[in-house]
Scaffold this motif. Structure first.
Motif, PDB file in Angstrom:
ATOM      1  N   VAL A 187      32.106  45.710  23.249  1.00 36.40           N
ATOM      2  CA  VAL A 187      31.766  44.375  23.726  1.00 36.40           C
ATOM      3  C   VAL A 187      33.070  43.748  24.188  1.00 36.40           C
ATOM      4  O   VAL A 187      34.041  43.690  23.439  1.00 36.40           O
ATOM      5  CB  VAL A 187      31.125  43.518  22.616  1.00 36.40           C
ATOM      6  CG1 VAL A 187      30.843  42.114  23.132  1.00 36.40           C
ATOM      7  CG2 VAL A 187      29.851  44.168  22.111  1.00 36.40           C
ATOM      8  N   MET A 188      33.087  43.324  25.438  1.00 34.18           N
ATOM      9  CA  MET A 188      34.261  42.656  25.995  1.00 34.18           C
ATOM     10  C   MET A 188      33.991  41.162  25.966  1.00 34.18           C
ATOM     11  O   MET A 188      33.027  40.691  26.568  1.00 34.18           O
ATOM     12  CB  MET A 188      34.524  43.146  27.414  1.00 34.18           C
ATOM     13  CG  MET A 188      34.797  44.639  27.474  1.00 34.18           C
ATOM     14  SD  MET A 188      34.972  45.272  29.145  1.00 34.18           S
ATOM     15  CE  MET A 188      36.423  44.407  29.676  1.00 34.18           C
ATOM     16  N   GLY A 189      34.812  40.446  25.225  1.00 35.38           N
ATOM     17  CA  GLY A 189      34.634  39.010  25.121  1.00 35.38           C
ATOM     18  C   GLY A 189      35.091  38.295  26.380  1.00 35.38           C
ATOM     19  O   GLY A 189      35.711  38.892  27.262  1.00 35.38           O
ATOM     20  N   PRO A 190      34.793  37.016  26.482  1.00 35.23           N
ATOM     21  CA  PRO A 190      35.264  36.233  27.618  1.00 35.23           C
ATOM     22  C   PRO A 190      36.796  36.264  27.685  1.00 35.23           C
ATOM     23  O   PRO A 190      37.463  36.308  26.650  1.00 35.23           O
ATOM     24  CB  PRO A 190      34.776  34.816  27.316  1.00 35.23           C
ATOM     25  CG  PRO A 190      33.709  34.979  26.298  1.00 35.23           C
ATOM     26  CD  PRO A 190      34.040  36.213  25.530  1.00 35.23           C
ATOM     27  N   ARG A 191      37.325  36.275  28.911  1.00 34.57           N
ATOM     28  CA  ARG A 191      38.777  36.298  29.098  1.00 34.57           C
ATOM     29  C   ARG A 191      39.215  35.062  29.864  1.00 34.57           C
ATOM     30  O   ARG A 191      38.675  34.760  30.924  1.00 34.57           O
ATOM     31  CB  ARG A 191      39.196  37.537  29.901  1.00 34.57           C
ATOM     32  CG  ARG A 191      38.994  38.843  29.177  1.00 34.57           C
ATOM     33  CD  ARG A 191      39.598  40.007  29.958  1.00 34.57           C
ATOM     34  NE  ARG A 191      39.224  40.042  31.363  1.00 34.57           N
ATOM     35  CZ  ARG A 191      38.131  40.617  31.841  1.00 34.57           C
ATOM     36  NH1 ARG A 191      37.285  41.193  31.032  1.00 34.57           N
ATOM     37  NH2 ARG A 191      37.881  40.616  33.128  1.00 34.57           N
ATOM     38  N   THR A 192      40.201  34.367  29.319  1.00 34.02           N
ATOM     39  CA  THR A 192      40.767  33.215  30.023  1.00 34.02           C
ATOM     40  C   THR A 192      42.000  33.628  30.805  1.00 34.02           C
ATOM     41  O   THR A 192      42.521  32.856  31.596  1.00 34.02           O
ATOM     42  CB  THR A 192      41.140  32.095  29.034  1.00 34.02           C
ATOM     43  OG1 THR A 192      42.099  32.605  28.101  1.00 34.02           O
ATOM     44  CG2 THR A 192      39.910  31.594  28.290  1.00 34.02           C
ATOM     45  N   ARG A 193      42.466  34.850  30.547  1.00 28.92           N
ATOM     46  CA  ARG A 193      43.630  35.393  31.259  1.00 28.92           C
ATOM     47  C   ARG A 193      43.247  36.734  31.865  1.00 28.92           C
ATOM     48  O   ARG A 193      42.316  37.396  31.408  1.00 28.92           O
ATOM     49  CB  ARG A 193      44.793  35.609  30.289  1.00 28.92           C
ATOM     50  CG  ARG A 193      45.272  34.331  29.639  1.00 28.92           C
ATOM     51  CD  ARG A 193      46.297  34.652  28.608  1.00 28.92           C
ATOM     52  NE  ARG A 193      45.611  35.396  27.535  1.00 28.92           N
ATOM     53  CZ  ARG A 193      45.987  35.407  26.283  1.00 28.92           C
ATOM     54  NH1 ARG A 193      47.047  34.757  25.913  1.00 28.92           N
ATOM     55  NH2 ARG A 193      45.314  36.068  25.384  1.00 28.92           N
ATOM     56  N   ALA A 194      44.003  37.157  32.852  1.00 31.05           N
ATOM     57  CA  ALA A 194      43.774  38.482  33.445  1.00 31.05           C
ATOM     58  C   ALA A 194      44.143  39.554  32.429  1.00 31.05           C
ATOM     59  O   ALA A 194      44.960  39.335  31.536  1.00 31.05           O
ATOM     60  CB  ALA A 194      44.610  38.636  34.709  1.00 31.05           C
ATOM     61  N   LEU A 195      43.522  40.709  32.561  1.00 25.11           N
ATOM     62  CA  LEU A 195      43.789  41.850  31.696  1.00 25.11           C
ATOM     63  C   LEU A 195      44.477  42.916  32.547  1.00 25.11           C
ATOM     64  O   LEU A 195      43.977  43.280  33.613  1.00 25.11           O
ATOM     65  CB  LEU A 195      42.464  42.373  31.130  1.00 25.11           C
ATOM     66  CG  LEU A 195      42.495  43.588  30.240  1.00 25.11           C
ATOM     67  CD1 LEU A 195      43.246  43.272  28.956  1.00 25.11           C
ATOM     68  CD2 LEU A 195      41.074  44.034  29.915  1.00 25.11           C
ATOM     69  N   TYR A 196      45.616  43.400  32.097  1.00 26.21           N
ATOM     70  CA  TYR A 196      46.377  44.413  32.822  1.00 26.21           C
ATOM     71  C   TYR A 196      46.447  45.662  31.963  1.00 26.21           C
ATOM     72  O   TYR A 196      46.739  45.594  30.767  1.00 26.21           O
ATOM     73  CB  TYR A 196      47.808  43.935  33.083  1.00 26.21           C
ATOM     74  CG  TYR A 196      47.896  42.662  33.871  1.00 26.21           C
ATOM     75  CD1 TYR A 196      47.986  42.691  35.254  1.00 26.21           C
ATOM     76  CD2 TYR A 196      47.870  41.426  33.238  1.00 26.21           C
ATOM     77  CE1 TYR A 196      48.061  41.515  35.985  1.00 26.21           C
ATOM     78  CE2 TYR A 196      47.944  40.247  33.949  1.00 26.21           C
ATOM     79  CZ  TYR A 196      48.039  40.301  35.329  1.00 26.21           C
ATOM     80  OH  TYR A 196      48.107  39.137  36.046  1.00 26.21           O
ATOM     81  N   HIS A 197      46.195  46.821  32.554  1.00 25.48           N
ATOM     82  CA  HIS A 197      46.342  48.083  31.826  1.00 25.48           C
ATOM     83  C   HIS A 197      46.561  49.220  32.812  1.00 25.48           C
ATOM     84  O   HIS A 197      46.323  49.073  34.008  1.00 25.48           O
ATOM     85  CB  HIS A 197      45.133  48.350  30.916  1.00 25.48           C
ATOM     86  CG  HIS A 197      43.818  48.374  31.633  1.00 25.48           C
ATOM     87  ND1 HIS A 197      43.253  49.525  32.111  1.00 25.48           N
ATOM     88  CD2 HIS A 197      42.965  47.380  31.951  1.00 25.48           C
ATOM     89  CE1 HIS A 197      42.100  49.246  32.695  1.00 25.48           C
ATOM     90  NE2 HIS A 197      41.912  47.945  32.612  1.00 25.48           N
ATOM     91  N   VAL A 198      47.016  50.357  32.295  1.00 24.05           N
ATOM     92  CA  VAL A 198      47.234  51.530  33.131  1.00 24.05           C
ATOM     93  C   VAL A 198      45.901  52.254  33.253  1.00 24.05           C
ATOM     94  O   VAL A 198      45.274  52.596  32.248  1.00 24.05           O
ATOM     95  CB  VAL A 198      48.301  52.468  32.529  1.00 24.05           C
ATOM     96  CG1 VAL A 198      48.413  53.751  33.351  1.00 24.05           C
ATOM     97  CG2 VAL A 198      49.634  51.767  32.455  1.00 24.05           C
ATOM     98  N   GLY A 199      45.468  52.449  34.480  1.00 22.01           N
ATOM     99  CA  GLY A 199      44.231  53.175  34.730  1.00 22.01           C
ATOM    100  C   GLY A 199      44.540  54.624  35.057  1.00 22.01           C
ATOM    101  O   GLY A 199      45.477  54.911  35.795  1.00 22.01           O
ATOM    102  N   LYS A 200      43.767  55.525  34.467  1.00 19.84           N
ATOM    103  CA  LYS A 200      43.927  56.950  34.711  1.00 19.84           C
ATOM    104  C   LYS A 200      42.705  57.457  35.458  1.00 19.84           C
ATOM    105  O   LYS A 200      41.586  57.005  35.204  1.00 19.84           O
ATOM    106  CB  LYS A 200      44.049  57.710  33.391  1.00 19.84           C
ATOM    107  CG  LYS A 200      45.248  57.324  32.571  1.00 19.84           C
ATOM    108  CD  LYS A 200      45.250  58.113  31.275  1.00 19.84           C
ATOM    109  CE  LYS A 200      46.372  57.665  30.373  1.00 19.84           C
ATOM    110  NZ  LYS A 200      46.342  58.362  29.087  1.00 19.84           N
TER     111      LYS A 200
END
Length: 141
Positions: free
Chosen positions: A59-72
């Motif tokens: 479950v992904m909660g609401p985000r008030t900020r952008a989410l950054y991650h490394v995508g493979k």
């Protein structure tokens, strides 16, 4: 890096609870790269499939900020965005404790997806036969 996202039509029966369903993947030939997900005021259920590794439902909660991650390349995600105001009726928990968090929902044992969801199969896995229960716990400080 390119991200392929395909929208899936939503049946009328799901529309009161689900606003959007999509399948997202990173093509194999694109290599690793930074993925940016913009802020989103809605919670979502995401089935993340990492072929040959694992599958999980979060479950992904609401985000008030952008989410950054490394995508493979290789893994893909089926995401159902929950209509604002309907997460608590679907999840049995308010979204206040989910803000800025990704919470595991139902563990999916390796190999069970093939057995439980194959075409024409009337069996349901034990994970899908009981209500989704979230162990939210305290928010990280």
């Amino acid at each position: 890096m390119r991200i392929d996202e395909r929208r899936i039509p939503i049946s009328g029966a799901l529309r009161p609870w689900i606003s959007d369903i999509s399948v997202t993947t990173i093509p194999i030939h694109d290599g690793e790269g930074t993925v940016v997900e913009p802020p989103d005021h809605s919670a979502a259920l995401a089935l993340r499939i990492f072929p040959g590794e694992y599958t999980d439902l979060v479950v992904m909660g609401p985000r008030t900020r952008a989410l950054y991650h490394v995508g493979k390349p290789g893994p893909f995600c089926v995401s159902a965005r929950i209509q604002p105001g309907h997460a608590s009726s679907l999840l049995g928990h308010t979204v206040a404790g989910l803000r800025e968090r990704i919470v595991p929902s139902v563990p999916i044992p390796p190999g069970s997806m093939n057995a439980s969801y194959s075409a024409g199969s009337s069996r349901r896995s034990r994970a899908c036969s009981r209500p989704c229960r979230l162990d939210i716990g305290p928010a990280p400080t």
